[in-house]
Design a protein around this motif. Structure first.
Motif, short mmCIF file in Angstrom:
data_model
loop_
_atom_site.label_atom_id
_atom_site.label_comp_id
_atom_site.label_asym_id
_atom_site.label_seq_id
_atom_site.Cartn_x
_atom_site.Cartn_y
_atom_site.Cartn_z
N LEU A 179 11.61 10.01 16.69
CA LEU A 179 12.34 9.72 15.46
C LEU A 179 13.32 8.57 15.70
N TRP A 180 13.80 8.47 16.94
CA TRP A 180 14.69 7.38 17.35
C TRP A 180 14.02 6.59 18.48
N PRO A 181 12.93 5.90 18.20
CA PRO A 181 12.23 5.18 19.27
C PRO A 181 13.08 4.03 19.80
N ARG A 182 12.69 3.52 20.94
CA ARG A 182 13.41 2.40 21.54
C ARG A 182 13.04 1.07 20.87
N TRP A 183 12.17 1.12 19.89
CA TRP A 183 11.87 -0.07 19.11
C TRP A 183 12.83 -0.17 17.95
N GLY A 184 13.20 -1.37 17.58
CA GLY A 184 14.09 -1.53 16.44
C GLY A 184 13.38 -1.25 15.14
N PHE A 185 12.11 -1.65 15.05
CA PHE A 185 11.40 -1.51 13.78
C PHE A 185 9.92 -1.31 14.05
N GLN A 186 9.27 -0.59 13.12
CA GLN A 186 7.84 -0.37 13.16
C GLN A 186 7.33 -0.23 11.73
N VAL A 187 6.11 -0.69 11.50
CA VAL A 187 5.43 -0.47 10.22
C VAL A 187 4.13 0.25 10.52
N PHE A 188 3.90 1.34 9.80
CA PHE A 188 2.70 2.15 10.00
C PHE A 188 1.88 2.18 8.71
N GLN A 189 0.58 2.37 8.88
CA GLN A 189 -0.30 2.62 7.75
C GLN A 189 -1.32 3.67 8.17
N LYS A 190 -1.25 4.83 7.55
CA LYS A 190 -2.15 5.95 7.86
C LYS A 190 -2.16 6.25 9.35
N GLY A 191 -0.99 6.27 9.93
CA GLY A 191 -0.87 6.63 11.33
C GLY A 191 -1.10 5.48 12.29
N LYS A 192 -1.60 4.35 11.80
CA LYS A 192 -1.85 3.19 12.66
C LYS A 192 -0.64 2.27 12.63
N ARG A 193 -0.17 1.88 13.79
CA ARG A 193 0.97 0.99 13.87
C ARG A 193 0.52 -0.44 13.57
N LEU A 249 0.44 -0.95 23.73
CA LEU A 249 1.25 -0.89 22.52
C LEU A 249 0.44 -0.44 21.31
N MET A 250 -0.82 -0.85 21.27
CA MET A 250 -1.65 -0.50 20.13
C MET A 250 -2.27 0.89 20.24
N LYS A 251 -2.69 1.26 21.44
CA LYS A 251 -3.49 2.47 21.60
C LYS A 251 -2.82 3.53 22.47
N ASN A 252 -1.66 3.23 23.04
CA ASN A 252 -1.01 4.14 23.97
C ASN A 252 -1.95 4.50 25.13
N GLN A 253 -2.77 3.55 25.50
CA GLN A 253 -3.69 3.65 26.64
C GLN A 253 -3.57 2.34 27.42
N GLN A 254 -3.53 2.43 28.73
CA GLN A 254 -3.57 1.23 29.55
C GLN A 254 -4.60 1.45 30.65
N SER A 263 0.84 -1.19 0.00
CA SER A 263 0.00 0.00 0.00
C SER A 263 0.88 1.25 0.00
N GLU A 264 0.45 2.26 -0.73
CA GLU A 264 1.20 3.53 -0.73
C GLU A 264 1.18 4.19 0.64
N ALA A 265 0.27 3.75 1.50
CA ALA A 265 0.17 4.34 2.84
C ALA A 265 1.12 3.69 3.83
N ASP A 266 1.82 2.60 3.43
CA ASP A 266 2.71 1.88 4.35
C ASP A 266 4.03 2.61 4.51
N VAL A 267 4.48 2.71 5.76
CA VAL A 267 5.75 3.37 6.09
C VAL A 267 6.55 2.45 7.00
#
Length: 774
Positions: A193-207, A294-299, A144-148
């Protein structure tokens, strides 16, 4: 006096509260440039992050497929550079960058592979494969063109001792949108910009995907999350679409959930009456507080997104008998609109939840009334509650207030006034007497349900410390589960869980914040760790504490009696939340305070009343953690406690190199002091804390910071041996909680001079001794 979590604890609290970010900025960590001791093994991630901090610079290289996007990248990169306070950022356009400029500096590449050819150039050194229509990563293709794709702290292709970061995809606009909406607040964007995660894939702002690499840069399955699961409904009922986000609901569990949701929906509709307006609620079930975070930044146990018509709820055995129905908010808002008095919406929502917090909101309101913690109407009806207000306290009292109004007015008038009623202070004052009469009757209608708590004969305990201040490595996390399993393997039968609040104010009364942010010691994470420990056969002491940076609770001293009164009001507002939480989940022991030396010596009656009142909220054994020395030895309310707690940091010797006999004699003198308090009250004593740093001569001042002392696992182990052997056979002592064990195992290895025995000689001594102590 203790130094909890040292300076790191407050730094993380401060970053998370002020910046409000999910993952704290790496630059806010320690700025030491000293390499770790030789015996400490650094992971690849830590090596690169340390190299990044030590370099103090970054090469930010951007490229685009068109001039407008190039200008947008340049603008964002300049903003990011301006936001960096400790790193000198140098900006380069990819098409103008000579290769020799890439050497000797951490590197961040932004843009598509065509717009930034350095990404394509380094493809064979990267963990992803670039395809014609997108990219492939970990057996998954993204087209998808929205994937980052967002990579951080990966070995630099030309200099693997330095880090590389990449933000790429197939569409510049998607990448730019991602950079403009990096997770967290705008103030914290640079750190993300330098998160503590090694990798992330986003689509339209959703991780979609996130995780960390192993030390060999392979993808670690234990820290790999694919959030694509649950994107389509697991089940659809008349009024709900149910999404399963690793709650792993079986067919029968899903059927029970469907029945419960529809039954609750009917309850609300029958109360409201009239024609039903069409409403289909998106109900998202999460398997754990960690996954929701992890998904919603809410606990939190449950919450709603009103604009989306979504309810988000943790559906696990942790809350099997403890229900909240946040979707009630959606139904009430849909049918009745937004009330001017928000307590009406909260109260009606909870009142219509059959098993709100297990026994129902009116039951807990009755307990609060018995404990003299009923909220006055003016406070309860404030749309902006006072700082430090408890959602548990307000939720129960709001439901009671709604029932009070229905009983007073009748349901028809209540619904008629629901949206527009906005009482004046005078009107609320006129209602106050009837309100208190109602609460008095409520305590008779809902008598306290007596519970029996299993008591251990001897607490072989460990303080379980929330060290990571990230969702994935703190309380309630998978890594935390592994850490608890290690504690249990040491023959421990109990842990202390320590949720913190913090303030700099030592001499004036201020509210204490209830910290509920994702990644902190929030209630959902605390409750999850409690259940993890219970499943491992361990009991839990809930031990809330106040952290004073640069000071300690024993320095708290108000300047007037009016200030003391306000202090105790603020403290009571804070501690009663945890007493209620502990009772709702039937935790095994509760600590009502920690090390308030001057406050307890100067105002023992205030503490006595507090303990007496808290017994109406919490039925299990109650302790207080007195500081070693004067506070413990002069404790005036020990008769109110079930167990007398002491944070035992009494020195064992003043010598630099004492013999074992000298240390043993030192502990024998300490025991004489402890026994005097036991003989005064005839109440068992536990060490609510005891510990020694792994430094040379920790026996001299056990409570102090390392202060440049050299590492010594052997000296720490000597102290452990003296305490654990010296305490055997002492009938007055019923156990101890060692300070402290980290919530993720990797922490212990890199905090070499810390209090933790994790991975050190003291750990083996503890395991052997705990097998003997009963």
């Amino acid at each position: 006096m203790m130094r909890p979590h040292s300076l790191y604890h407050f730094l993380w609290i401060w970053i998370l509260v002020v910046a409000g970010q999910q993952i704290a900025c790496l630059q806010a960590e320690t700025t030491t440039t000293n390499a770790p001791p030789e015996h400490v093994q650094e992971s690849g991630f830590r090596q690169l992050s340390r190299a990044y901090r030590e370099s103090g610079k970054l090469l930010l290289v951007y490229g685009a497929d068109d001039s407008l996007s190039m200008q947008a990248y340049a603008s964002i990169c300049q903003q990011l550079a301006n936001e960096s306070s400790r790193i000198r950022v140098k900006l380069w356009r990819a098409d103008l960058l000579p290769e020799d400029s890439l050497i000797g500096c951490p590197l961040m590449l932004l843009g598509t592979p065509t717009g930034n050819p350095w990404i394509k150039r380094f493809e064979d050194k990267l963990p992803l494969e670039l395809t014609e229509g997108g990219f492939s990563f970990h057996h998954q293709t993204y087209e998808s063109e929205a994937d980052v794709f967002h990579l951080s702290f990966y070995p630099h292709p030309l200099q693997d001792s330095l880090p590389l970061g990449i933000v790429t995809g197939t569409n510049d606009q998607a990448i730019l949108a991602h950079l403009n909406t990096l997770p967290g607040s705008r103030r914290s964007r640079w750190g993300n910009l330098w998160p503590r995660w090694g990798f992330q894939v986003f689509q339209k702002g959703k991780r979609l995907v996130m995780g960390a690499f192993e030390d060999d840069w392979s993808i670690g399955e234990k820290q790999y999350w694919n959030f694509a699961q649950g994107e389509t409904p697991l089940a659809t009922t008349e009024h709900f679409q149910i999404y399963d986000h690793r709650a792993n609901l079986t067919r029968s569990e899903c059927a029970r959930l469907e029945e419960r949701l529809e039954r609750g929906y009917t309850t609300v509709q029958e109360f409201l009456g009239g024609d039903e307006a069409e409403l289909v609620i998106q109900y998202h079930a999460y398997g754990s507080s960690e996954l929701m975070g992890l998904m919603k930044n809410q606990q939190t146990q449950g919450y709603v997104e009103l604009a989306k018509g979504e309810a988000h709820v943790i559906e696990s055995k942790v809350y099997a008998n403890n229900i909240v129905e946040p979707q009630n908010h959606l139904m009430l808002r849909h049918r009745l609109g937004t009330p001017q008095l928000m307590v009406l919406e909260t109260g009606l929502c909870n009142l219509l939840t059959e098993k709100w917090q297990k026994y129902g909101a009116l039951y807990w309101a009755a307990r609060l009334a018995e404990s003299n913690d009923a909220l006055p109407l003016e406070e309860l009806c404030a749309n902006q509650p006072p700082e430090g207000s408890s959602y548990l306290v307000r939720g129960a009292m709001a439901a009671a207030f709604v029932q009070f109004l229905i009983d007073s007015w009748g349901k028809e008038k209540f619904l008629e006034h629901y949206q527009n009623w906005s009482p004046s202070a005078k009107e609320l004052k006129r209602m106050e007497s009837d309100w208190h009469n109602y609460l008095t009757n409520l305590t008779a209608t809902f008598p306290q349900k007596r519970r029996t708590s299993e008591k251990v004969s001897y607490y072989r305990g460990m303080t379980f410390a929330h060290e990571g201040y990230n969702i994935h490595n703190g309380y309630g996390s998978t890594m935390g589960q592994e850490s608890l399993e290690k504690i249990a393997s040491l023959n421990a039968n109990s842990i202390a869980i320590v949720p913190y609040s913090g303030t700099r104010e030592v001499y004036k009364p201020v509210p204490f914040r209830l910290n509920q942010w994702a990644g902190g010691e929030n209630d959902a994470a605390v409750v999850a760790s409690f259940h993890m420990a219970r499943d491992l056969g361990m009991q839990t002491l809930l031990k809330p504490q106040i952290w004073f940076p640069g000071a300690w609770p024993g320095e708290v001293e108000m300047k007037s009696e009016a200030d003391w009164k306000a202090f105790f009001q603020h403290y009571r507002r804070w501690i009663r939340h945890y007493a209620l939480l502990a009772e709702i989940h039937e935790m095994d022991m509760f600590c009502v305070g920690v090390e308030f030396a001057k406050a307890t010596i100067q105002h023992p009656e205030a503490w006595r009343r507090l303990i007496q009142d808290m017994r109406h909220l919490y039925q299990g054994p109650i302790t207080y953690a007195a500081n070693w020395g004067e506070e413990f030895e002069k404790l005036a309310f020990g008769d109110e406690l079930d167990v007398i707690g002491v944070d035992n940091y009494y020195p064992l010797s003043k010598r630099d190199s004492p013999s074992d006999k000298v240390l043993e004699d030192g502990f024998n003198e300490v025991k004489k002091t402890l026994k005097k308090v036991y003989q005064r009250y005839k109440k068992p004593i536990i060490f609510t804390e005891v510990g020694f740093r792994s430094i040379e001569a920790p026996w001299k001042q056990p409570h102090e910071e390392a202060n440049g002392a050299k590492f010594s696992a052997e000296d720490q182990a000597r102290c452990y041996r003296v305490i654990l052997e010296g305490i055997q056979g002492e009938e007055w002592c019923k156990g101890m909680f060692w300070w402290k064990w980290p919530s993720y195992m990797d922490y212990g290895s890199r905090r070499s001079r810390s209090f933790s025995p994790c991975g050190k000689e003291a750990q083996h001594i503890l395991k052997t001794a705990y097998a003997k102590l009963k």
